[in-house]
Design an enzyme around this catalytic site. Structure first.
Site, mmCIF file in Angstrom:
data_model
loop_
_atom_site.group_PDB
_atom_site.id
_atom_site.type_symbol
_atom_site.label_atom_id
_atom_site.label_comp_id
_atom_site.label_asym_id
_atom_site.label_seq_id
_atom_site.Cartn_x
_atom_site.Cartn_y
_atom_site.Cartn_z
ATOM 1 N N GLY A 191 0.824 -1.206 0.000
ATOM 2 C CA GLY A 191 0.000 0.000 0.000
ATOM 3 C C GLY A 191 0.853 1.250 0.000
ATOM 4 O O GLY A 191 2.085 1.198 0.151
ATOM 5 N N ASP A 192 0.196 2.412 -0.226
ATOM 6 C CA ASP A 192 0.854 3.723 -0.191
ATOM 7 C C ASP A 192 1.973 3.866 -1.211
ATOM 8 O O ASP A 192 2.954 4.576 -0.995
ATOM 9 C CB ASP A 192 1.417 4.020 1.225
ATOM 10 C CG ASP A 192 0.331 3.976 2.283
ATOM 11 O OD1 ASP A 192 -0.826 4.294 1.952
ATOM 12 O OD2 ASP A 192 0.637 3.638 3.430
ATOM 13 N N LYS A 215 -0.554 5.368 -5.589
ATOM 14 C CA LYS A 215 -1.646 5.082 -6.532
ATOM 15 C C LYS A 215 -2.454 6.340 -6.841
ATOM 16 O O LYS A 215 -2.795 6.602 -7.993
ATOM 17 C CB LYS A 215 -2.587 4.002 -5.961
ATOM 18 C CG LYS A 215 -1.902 2.665 -5.710
ATOM 19 C CD LYS A 215 -2.818 1.682 -5.009
ATOM 20 C CE LYS A 215 -3.142 2.024 -3.585
ATOM 21 N NZ LYS A 215 -2.041 1.966 -2.624
ATOM 22 N N GLY A 243 -5.805 5.852 1.899
ATOM 23 C CA GLY A 243 -5.573 7.299 1.853
ATOM 24 C C GLY A 243 -4.767 7.559 0.601
ATOM 25 O O GLY A 243 -3.607 7.149 0.523
ATOM 26 N N HIS A 244 -5.386 8.145 -0.401
ATOM 27 C CA HIS A 244 -4.729 8.365 -1.693
ATOM 28 C C HIS A 244 -4.483 9.865 -1.861
ATOM 29 O O HIS A 244 -5.420 10.650 -1.915
ATOM 30 C CB HIS A 244 -5.596 7.807 -2.841
ATOM 31 C CG HIS A 244 -5.745 6.312 -2.775
ATOM 32 N ND1 HIS A 244 -6.429 5.588 -3.712
ATOM 33 C CD2 HIS A 244 -5.256 5.397 -1.883
ATOM 34 C CE1 HIS A 244 -6.384 4.297 -3.400
ATOM 35 N NE2 HIS A 244 -5.681 4.165 -2.296
ATOM 36 N N THR A 245 -3.199 10.212 -1.959
ATOM 37 C CA THR A 245 -2.828 11.625 -1.965
ATOM 38 C C THR A 245 -2.630 12.124 -3.386
ATOM 39 O O THR A 245 -1.920 11.485 -4.176
ATOM 40 C CB THR A 245 -1.498 11.812 -1.196
ATOM 41 O OG1 THR A 245 -1.583 11.082 0.021
ATOM 42 C CG2 THR A 245 -1.212 13.282 -0.915
ATOM 43 N N GLN A 290 -5.020 -0.227 -1.250
ATOM 44 C CA GLN A 290 -4.028 -1.084 -0.573
ATOM 45 C C GLN A 290 -3.019 -1.655 -1.588
ATOM 46 O O GLN A 290 -2.739 -0.992 -2.565
ATOM 47 C CB GLN A 290 -4.724 -2.218 0.198
ATOM 48 C CG GLN A 290 -5.472 -1.766 1.448
ATOM 49 C CD GLN A 290 -6.844 -1.181 1.170
ATOM 50 O OE1 GLN A 290 -7.648 -1.792 0.500
ATOM 51 N NE2 GLN A 290 -7.133 -0.014 1.697
ATOM 52 N N ASP A 328 12.942 10.003 -6.560
ATOM 53 C CA ASP A 328 13.642 11.207 -6.063
ATOM 54 C C ASP A 328 14.117 11.032 -4.627
ATOM 55 O O ASP A 328 15.118 11.631 -4.225
ATOM 56 C CB ASP A 328 12.703 12.425 -6.156
ATOM 57 C CG ASP A 328 11.365 12.180 -5.447
ATOM 58 O OD1 ASP A 328 10.662 11.227 -5.853
ATOM 59 O OD2 ASP A 328 11.036 12.913 -4.496
HETATM 60 P P1 GDP Z 1 -1.442 5.681 -2.216
HETATM 61 O O1 GDP Z 1 -2.180 5.190 -1.012
HETATM 62 O O2 GDP Z 1 -0.852 4.558 -3.002
HETATM 63 O O3 GDP Z 1 -2.269 6.591 -3.070
HETATM 64 O O4 GDP Z 1 -0.213 6.522 -1.657
HETATM 65 P P2 GDP Z 1 -0.250 7.623 -0.479
HETATM 66 O O5 GDP Z 1 -0.908 8.835 -0.975
HETATM 67 O O6 GDP Z 1 -0.778 7.005 0.771
HETATM 68 O O7 GDP Z 1 1.300 7.826 -0.224
HETATM 69 C C1 GDP Z 1 2.159 8.277 -1.198
HETATM 70 C C2 GDP Z 1 2.827 9.561 -0.709
HETATM 71 O O8 GDP Z 1 3.931 9.861 -1.526
HETATM 72 C C3 GDP Z 1 1.928 10.772 -0.804
HETATM 73 O O9 GDP Z 1 2.292 11.670 0.207
HETATM 74 C C4 GDP Z 1 2.262 11.349 -2.184
HETATM 75 O O10 GDP Z 1 1.991 12.733 -2.275
HETATM 76 C C5 GDP Z 1 3.718 11.073 -2.252
HETATM 77 N N1 GDP Z 1 4.265 10.809 -3.591
HETATM 78 C C6 GDP Z 1 3.707 10.143 -4.633
HETATM 79 N N2 GDP Z 1 4.588 10.002 -5.637
HETATM 80 C C7 GDP Z 1 5.732 10.588 -5.224
HETATM 81 C C8 GDP Z 1 7.029 10.733 -5.806
HETATM 82 O O11 GDP Z 1 7.316 10.290 -6.903
HETATM 83 N N3 GDP Z 1 7.967 11.385 -5.044
HETATM 84 C C9 GDP Z 1 7.714 11.869 -3.819
HETATM 85 N N4 GDP Z 1 8.682 12.484 -3.160
HETATM 86 N N5 GDP Z 1 6.500 11.752 -3.239
HETATM 87 C C10 GDP Z 1 5.530 11.097 -3.929
HETATM 88 P P1 IMO Z 2 -3.810 2.631 0.518
HETATM 89 O O1 IMO Z 2 -4.963 2.412 -0.425
HETATM 90 C C1 IMO Z 2 -1.208 1.005 3.607
HETATM 91 C C2 IMO Z 2 -3.002 -1.825 6.427
HETATM 92 C C3 IMO Z 2 -3.156 -1.392 7.860
HETATM 93 C C4 IMO Z 2 -2.996 -2.733 8.576
HETATM 94 C C5 IMO Z 2 -3.681 -3.697 7.623
HETATM 95 C C6 IMO Z 2 -5.131 -4.042 7.996
HETATM 96 O O2 IMO Z 2 -3.693 4.021 0.995
HETATM 97 O O3 IMO Z 2 -2.558 2.079 -0.040
HETATM 98 P P2 IMO Z 2 -7.395 -2.647 7.856
HETATM 99 O O4 IMO Z 2 -7.797 -1.364 8.528
HETATM 100 O O5 IMO Z 2 -7.452 -2.603 6.373
HETATM 101 O O6 IMO Z 2 -8.127 -3.842 8.432
HETATM 102 O O7 IMO Z 2 -5.845 -2.849 8.276
HETATM 103 O O8 IMO Z 2 -3.686 -3.075 6.343
HETATM 104 N N1 IMO Z 2 -3.625 -0.932 5.414
HETATM 105 C C7 IMO Z 2 -2.925 -0.112 4.626
HETATM 106 N N2 IMO Z 2 -1.600 0.144 4.573
HETATM 107 N N3 IMO Z 2 -2.050 1.586 2.717
HETATM 108 C C8 IMO Z 2 -3.374 1.328 2.761
HETATM 109 O O9 IMO Z 2 -4.224 1.786 1.823
HETATM 110 C C9 IMO Z 2 -3.873 0.469 3.753
HETATM 111 N N4 IMO Z 2 -5.097 0.015 4.090
HETATM 112 C C10 IMO Z 2 -4.932 -0.857 5.093
HETATM 113 O O10 IMO Z 2 -2.161 -0.476 8.241
HETATM 114 O O11 IMO Z 2 -1.631 -3.080 8.619
HETATM 115 MG MG MG Z 3 -2.231 5.482 1.060
#
Ligand code: GDP
Ligand code: IMO
Ligand code: MG
Length: 424
Positions: A11-12, A15, A39-41, A221, A330
């Protein structure tokens, strides 16, 4: 073209950023599974928006955004998200925003159960009621959106469901019971507002495809959090891998043209569970600080480590990705020596495939290949050829180890900090 975007690690991976970047070329964007654990930023014009339920295409004009049947929806959180987006000037009407009538609802007792006891602590869940809501779905006791927006049905199902939940909360978790009247009074108001958005979204998406419109599917995720393919039990309660895109939307796998996996250049994980390449040293600290690795939903610091190509290769196998998108390259600038885990080792034996048993995984040590890093700030680079030679070598190695080409490289959180390398 119909394209699925799936998280390929824990995850994170970024996306949200990539969905926002790609949306321009699509007509419809569909969120496939999970709930507000995600949490998609996205960063547009220097302004950051974090989306939990609504597809990350919402800040692009004239696109249809759909929440698929595989998503579990907390109505209160959804309405808050809709309000916050409208304040930012986003258009959200019944014409451009649709919620599946088959999606399940998260109610306060799901959230209470997710926070109760020590299981959620052990797994490190987001405590958003995700697991308990999917449990109700698979117990065939859940409340779907079409039932939620019908007052009489909602009341009846709520009364049936809450008895069991209160029994658990009171007797098992020593917690407070939840009043059905209070939940009904509050949530039937939310249902009234959401009613106009509820639709047969599988029909809408398939009709769009029939009309030659292009659909972008947004997974939440990542594969390693998949209930079937992830590091069970340290996983979420849905299928973030490609299969979940189809079951979560009512679109056949035969209608998907391409699927891209999003990979961070290194690895992060939030919550508990095995993480072979985790770095509990100053490099791990550095990745966390420079990468700003704090959960977009819970604010928890993310655990950081080297890129694990056993994971990315496994992820490529499960999903047959047509390409990978590499994000956060980066963040690796300025690290003298970079490592990629190419295999694991256990009792002197080399392990190439990701183990199913987390006890085995926990006793594995990573086998690393070492690469020279690069000093340059690459966050302003827009062409692949302009990347430092060592960065190109690092990317080539990832392609080689996963037998999957790289189509996009992200070098910063903003839309424009994206290098298009080639076909998706
Ligand atoms: P998601 O859950 O897959 O949508 O990812 P998140 O939003 O939870 O986490 C990704 C984080 O990295 C966010 O704070 C984005 O703004 C940041 N981000 C995404 N792509 C890049 C990148 O190429 N470089 C940097 N430095 N930050 C990035
Ligand atoms: P995005 O879409 C990262 C993790 C939680 C925990 C496990 C189970 O932003 O990538 P849950 O509340 O789903 O039952 O928790 O999954 N988890 C994530 N980790 N990114 C996420 O979503 C996540 N959604 C759940 O931290 O370890
Ligand atoms: Mg996320």
């Amino acid at each position: 073209m119909n394209l699925a975007v799936v998280g390929a690690q824990w995850g994170d991976e970024g996306k949200g950023k990539i969905i926002d970047y790609l949306t321009e070329k699509f007509d419809v964007v569909v969120r496939t599974q999970g709930g507000n654990n995600a949490g998609h930023t996205i960063v547009v014009d220097n302004e950051e928006t974090i989306l939990h339920i609504i597809p990350s295409g919402i800040l692009n004009n004239n696109k249809i955004c759909v929440v698929g049947n595989g998503v579990v929806i907390d109505p209160k959180v959804l309405l808050e998200e809709m309000d916050a987006l409208k304040k930012k000037g986003a258009k959200i009407t019944k014409n451009n925003f649709k919620i599946s009538d088959r999606a399940h609802v998260i109610l306060p007792y799901h959230v209470a159960l997710d926070g109760a006891g020590d299981k959620s602590e052990k797994i490190g869940t987001t405590k958003r009621g995700i697991g308990p809501a999917y449990m109700d779905k698979y117990e065939r006791e859940g409340i779907r959106m079409h039932e939620f927006v019908d007052k009489d049905v909602f009341r009846k199902k709520l009364d049936e469901s809450i008895v069991k939940k209160n029994f658990l909360l009171k007797n098992f978790y020593n917690d407070n019971e939840i009043s059905a009247d209070e939940v009904f009074d509050e949530y039937s108001k939310y249902a009234e507002i959401l009613k106009e958005f509820v639709a047969d979204t599988s029909f809408i998406i398939n009709k769009s495809i029939d009309e030659k419109k292009s659909v972008l599917f947004e997974g939440a995720q990542g594969v390693m959090l998949d209930i079937d393919h992830g590091t069970y039990p340290f996983v979420t309660s849905s299928n973030p891998s490609l299969g979940g895109v189809c079951t979560g939307t009512g679109v056949s796998p035969l209608r998907l043209n391409k699927a891209v996996g999003i990979l961070k250049a290194y690895t992060t994980r939030v919550g508990s569970g095995p993480f072979p390449t985790e770095l509990e040293d100053e490099i791990g600290e550095k990745l966390m600080k420079i990468g700003n690795e704090y959960g977009a939903t819970t604010g928890r610091p993310r655990r950081c480590g080297w890129h694990d190509a056993v994971v990315s290769r496994y992820s490529a196998r499960i999903n047959s990705f047509t390409s990978f998108v590499i994000t956060k390259l980066d963040v690796l600038s300025g690290i003298k020596e970079l490592k990629i885990c190419t295999a694991y080792e256990k009792n002197g034996k080399r392990i190439e495939e990701f183990p199913s048993d987390i006890n085995v995984l926990e006793s594995c040590t990573p086998v690393y290949e070492t690469f020279d890093g690069w000093e340059e700030d690459i966050s302003g680079i827009t062409k692949f050829d302009d990347l430092p030679e060592n960065a190109k070598k690092y990317l080539k190695k990832l392609e080689e180890l996963t037998s999957t080409k790289i189509s996009i490289v992200s070098v910063g959180p903003k839309r424009e900090q994206t290098i298009f390398v080639g076909e998706l």
